[in-house]
Design an enzyme around this catalytic site. Structure first.
Site, PDB file in Angstrom:
ATOM      1  N   GLU A 187      66.678  89.037  35.596  1.00  2.56           N
ATOM      2  CA  GLU A 187      65.844  88.667  36.274  1.00  2.56           C
ATOM      3  C   GLU A 187      65.969  89.662  37.507  1.00  2.56           C
ATOM      4  O   GLU A 187      67.895  89.728  37.707  1.00  2.56           O
ATOM      5  CB  GLU A 187      65.775  88.076  36.745  1.00  2.56           C
ATOM      6  CG  GLU A 187      64.543  87.135  35.974  1.00  2.56           C
ATOM      7  CD  GLU A 187      64.415  85.465  35.639  1.00  2.56           C
ATOM      8  OE1 GLU A 187      64.217  85.715  37.634  1.00  2.56           O
ATOM      9  OE2 GLU A 187      64.370  84.530  35.660  1.00  2.56           O
TER      10      GLU A 187
ATOM     11  N   HIS B 198      61.208  83.810  28.674  1.00  2.00           N
ATOM     12  CA  HIS B 198      61.881  82.383  28.216  1.00  2.00           C
ATOM     13  C   HIS B 198      60.057  81.639  28.348  1.00  2.00           C
ATOM     14  O   HIS B 198      59.693  81.399  28.986  1.00  2.00           O
ATOM     15  CB  HIS B 198      63.212  82.822  28.774  1.00  2.00           C
ATOM     16  CG  HIS B 198      62.682  82.091  30.269  1.00  2.00           C
ATOM     17  ND1 HIS B 198      62.342  80.924  30.731  1.00  2.00           N
ATOM     18  CD2 HIS B 198      62.739  83.040  31.354  1.00  2.00           C
ATOM     19  CE1 HIS B 198      62.285  81.499  32.711  1.00  2.00           C
ATOM     20  NE2 HIS B 198      61.872  82.533  32.624  1.00  2.00           N
TER      21      HIS B 198
END
Length: 147
Positions: free
Chosen positions: A143, A47
């Site tokens: 994550e 990202h």
């Protein structure tokens, strides 16, 4: 332990990074076996810059999965989208063949985190819609959270 986790989280560049894996051809006359038939390359993109990348306090004030991109992160994502588009555009040699059409389509997988979905949204502005086979949000690629 917590301090080390923070250091590892923030040691990466905040710009989206492209990691490209292209299937290689074998030197033998036999065609190489493909682990995933029909897949010619896998592109991984991190990202863009998020609020948490520029201000660690964001992690104390906002749930990790709700931390947004910054304006700079949105711009980084658009640049990444242009790079992806350049990788999937049909080449002049095989643009009119069935193989050229098939190999240049793309399927996106995205984690459920806000910043990854915002990154994808910016990338999609750069990709021709007729080349997008689909988009799937998959929590398995988020994550790792170790408490």
């Amino acid at each position: 332990v917590k301090k080390n986790m923070l250091l590892r989280r923030h040691c990466y560049s905040s710009a989206p990074r492209l990691l490209l894996r292209k299937s290689s051809s074998s030197s033998s006359s036999r065609a190489p076996k493909r682990a995933l038939p029909g897949i010619h390359r896998i592109i991984l993109i991190r990202h863009g810059e998020s609020l948490g990348n520029i201000d660690e306090r964001a992690y104390g004030e906002t749930a990790d999965w709700r931390i947004p991109l910054t304006n700079r992160g949105r711009e980084q994502a658009r640049v990444a989208g242009k790079k992806v588009a350049s990788l999937i555009m049909p080449s002049d040699i095989n643009a009119n063949t069935a193989e050229g059409t098939r190999s240049n389509n793309i399927f996106f997988y995205v984690s459920p985190y806000l910043r990854t979905r915002q990154t994808l949204r910016e990338i999609l502005h750069e990709i021709p819609s007729d080349q997008i086979l689909g988009i799937r949000e998959d929590p398995r690629i988020s994550e790792q959270q170790f408490g």
